[in-house]
Design a protein around this motif. Structure first.
Motif, PDB file in Angstrom:
ATOM      1  N   SER A 159      -7.116  11.302   7.242  1.00 36.68           N
ATOM      2  CA  SER A 159      -6.906  10.201   6.314  1.00 36.68           C
ATOM      3  C   SER A 159      -5.428   9.824   6.234  1.00 36.68           C
ATOM      4  O   SER A 159      -4.565  10.689   6.125  1.00 36.68           O
ATOM      5  CB  SER A 159      -7.414  10.615   4.932  1.00 36.68           C
ATOM      6  OG  SER A 159      -7.145   9.626   3.989  1.00 36.68           O
ATOM      7  N   ASP A 160      -5.161   8.530   6.280  1.00 35.35           N
ATOM      8  CA  ASP A 160      -3.804   8.007   6.146  1.00 35.35           C
ATOM      9  C   ASP A 160      -3.737   7.031   4.975  1.00 35.35           C
ATOM     10  O   ASP A 160      -4.736   6.402   4.612  1.00 35.35           O
ATOM     11  CB  ASP A 160      -3.376   7.270   7.419  1.00 35.35           C
ATOM     12  CG  ASP A 160      -3.182   8.203   8.593  1.00 35.35           C
ATOM     13  OD1 ASP A 160      -2.617   9.289   8.392  1.00 35.35           O
ATOM     14  OD2 ASP A 160      -3.593   7.839   9.706  1.00 35.35           O
ATOM     15  N   LEU A 161      -2.551   6.906   4.404  1.00 42.23           N
ATOM     16  CA  LEU A 161      -2.300   5.939   3.341  1.00 42.23           C
ATOM     17  C   LEU A 161      -1.132   5.051   3.741  1.00 42.23           C
ATOM     18  O   LEU A 161      -0.171   5.520   4.366  1.00 42.23           O
ATOM     19  CB  LEU A 161      -1.933   6.640   2.033  1.00 42.23           C
ATOM     20  CG  LEU A 161      -3.015   7.434   1.327  1.00 42.23           C
ATOM     21  CD1 LEU A 161      -2.411   8.223   0.176  1.00 42.23           C
ATOM     22  CD2 LEU A 161      -4.098   6.499   0.818  1.00 42.23           C
ATOM     23  N   GLU A 162      -1.212   3.792   3.363  1.00 45.35           N
ATOM     24  CA  GLU A 162      -0.069   2.892   3.520  1.00 45.35           C
ATOM     25  C   GLU A 162       0.062   2.092   2.232  1.00 45.35           C
ATOM     26  O   GLU A 162      -0.936   1.613   1.691  1.00 45.35           O
ATOM     27  CB  GLU A 162      -0.260   1.934   4.694  1.00 45.35           C
ATOM     28  CG  GLU A 162       0.941   1.017   4.869  1.00 45.35           C
ATOM     29  CD  GLU A 162       0.826   0.108   6.077  1.00 45.35           C
ATOM     30  OE1 GLU A 162       1.203   0.547   7.174  1.00 45.35           O
ATOM     31  OE2 GLU A 162       0.340  -1.024   5.899  1.00 45.35           O
ATOM     32  N   VAL A 163       1.281   2.012   1.721  1.00 49.85           N
ATOM     33  CA  VAL A 163       1.566   1.223   0.526  1.00 49.85           C
ATOM     34  C   VAL A 163       2.610   0.188   0.908  1.00 49.85           C
ATOM     35  O   VAL A 163       3.645   0.520   1.482  1.00 49.85           O
ATOM     36  CB  VAL A 163       2.087   2.092  -0.638  1.00 49.85           C
ATOM     37  CG1 VAL A 163       2.307   1.236  -1.873  1.00 49.85           C
ATOM     38  CG2 VAL A 163       1.138   3.227  -0.944  1.00 49.85           C
ATOM     39  N   ASP A 164       2.312  -1.064   0.596  1.00 48.54           N
ATOM     40  CA  ASP A 164       3.236  -2.163   0.859  1.00 48.54           C
ATOM     41  C   ASP A 164       3.698  -2.711  -0.488  1.00 48.54           C
ATOM     42  O   ASP A 164       2.958  -3.412  -1.166  1.00 48.54           O
ATOM     43  CB  ASP A 164       2.533  -3.246   1.685  1.00 48.54           C
ATOM     44  CG  ASP A 164       3.461  -4.400   2.055  1.00 48.54           C
ATOM     45  OD1 ASP A 164       4.685  -4.296   1.822  1.00 48.54           O
ATOM     46  OD2 ASP A 164       2.952  -5.413   2.577  1.00 48.54           O
ATOM     47  N   PHE A 165       4.918  -2.324  -0.899  1.00 46.06           N
ATOM     48  CA  PHE A 165       5.510  -2.819  -2.141  1.00 46.06           C
ATOM     49  C   PHE A 165       6.247  -4.113  -1.828  1.00 46.06           C
ATOM     50  O   PHE A 165       7.151  -4.130  -0.997  1.00 46.06           O
ATOM     51  CB  PHE A 165       6.494  -1.802  -2.731  1.00 46.06           C
ATOM     52  CG  PHE A 165       5.841  -0.589  -3.311  1.00 46.06           C
ATOM     53  CD1 PHE A 165       5.299  -0.615  -4.586  1.00 46.06           C
ATOM     54  CD2 PHE A 165       5.778   0.594  -2.589  1.00 46.06           C
ATOM     55  CE1 PHE A 165       4.704   0.515  -5.130  1.00 46.06           C
ATOM     56  CE2 PHE A 165       5.189   1.728  -3.122  1.00 46.06           C
ATOM     57  CZ  PHE A 165       4.647   1.689  -4.401  1.00 46.06           C
ATOM     58  N   ARG A 166       5.888  -5.196  -2.509  1.00 48.60           N
ATOM     59  CA  ARG A 166       6.539  -6.491  -2.283  1.00 48.60           C
ATOM     60  C   ARG A 166       7.457  -6.832  -3.455  1.00 48.60           C
ATOM     61  O   ARG A 166       7.243  -6.398  -4.584  1.00 48.60           O
ATOM     62  CB  ARG A 166       5.478  -7.565  -2.061  1.00 48.60           C
ATOM     63  CG  ARG A 166       4.722  -7.361  -0.738  1.00 48.60           C
ATOM     64  CD  ARG A 166       3.706  -8.454  -0.468  1.00 48.60           C
ATOM     65  NE  ARG A 166       2.504  -8.363  -1.284  1.00 48.60           N
ATOM     66  CZ  ARG A 166       1.492  -7.518  -1.064  1.00 48.60           C
ATOM     67  NH1 ARG A 166       1.532  -6.673  -0.053  1.00 48.60           N
ATOM     68  NH2 ARG A 166       0.429  -7.525  -1.846  1.00 48.60           N
ATOM     69  N   ALA A 167       8.468  -7.627  -3.162  1.00 48.04           N
ATOM     70  CA  ALA A 167       9.481  -7.976  -4.161  1.00 48.04           C
ATOM     71  C   ALA A 167       8.917  -8.818  -5.300  1.00 48.04           C
ATOM     72  O   ALA A 167       9.528  -8.903  -6.359  1.00 48.04           O
ATOM     73  CB  ALA A 167      10.643  -8.710  -3.493  1.00 48.04           C
ATOM     74  N   ASP A 168       7.749  -9.422  -5.116  1.00 50.80           N
ATOM     75  CA  ASP A 168       7.166 -10.241  -6.188  1.00 50.80           C
ATOM     76  C   ASP A 168       6.401  -9.411  -7.211  1.00 50.80           C
ATOM     77  O   ASP A 168       5.760  -9.951  -8.108  1.00 50.80           O
ATOM     78  CB  ASP A 168       6.279 -11.341  -5.615  1.00 50.80           C
ATOM     79  CG  ASP A 168       5.031 -10.819  -4.913  1.00 50.80           C
ATOM     80  OD1 ASP A 168       4.850  -9.580  -4.832  1.00 50.80           O
ATOM     81  OD2 ASP A 168       4.237 -11.650  -4.435  1.00 50.80           O
TER      82      ASP A 168
END
Length: 131
Positions: free
Chosen positions: A48-57
């Motif tokens: 299992s893998d996780l990816e988090v994409d935090f955006r400036a908005d």
């Protein structure tokens, strides 16, 4: 036309009230910490893998894969406080009704530890390479 001195004071007072309201409203969403913005990846388990994409908005996407099709969960976040290499954010999946605090410890520019709401469980994330 003659302006009464109290009219000028009243106008200045209204301008100050308006400026104060704008300042207070602009702070409601919290600030954005630019160190966090971007894609981060972690290994959740052997399969299992996780990816988090935090955006400036103030939005984020959490994507998890457990050997099958990836599941994507939209979220919202904002910074609560920052001190040195520590950052506290509030994070809320769109499917939930309330924000939960998360502490982040940056271990350089490309590594961070993201702690769970209980403050004990954490997962180490590495900044995803640009594609």
């Amino acid at each position: 036309m003659k302006v009464h001195p109290t009219d000028s004071c009243r106008n200045v007072a209204w301008l100050l009230v308006i400026a104060l309201c704008i300042t207070m409203l602009s702070g409601c969403g919290g600030s954005i910490d630019s160190r966090l913005v971007g894609k981060w990846q972690a290994r959740a388990s052997l399969v299992s893998d996780l990816e988090v994409d935090f955006r400036a908005d103030g939005t984020a996407t959490v994507t998890s894969s457990e050997g099958g099709p990836a599941k994507t969960h939209p979220c919202r976040w904002y910074a609560v406080s920052s001190s040195g290499n520590s950052l506290t954010i509030n994070l809320k999946p769109d499917s939930k009704s309330s924000y939960e605090p998360r502490q982040i410890i940056f271990r350089g520019d490309d590594v961070m530890d993201l702690y769970g709401a209980n403050g004990r469980d954490y997962r180490r994330y590495h900044r995803a390479a640009a594609k």
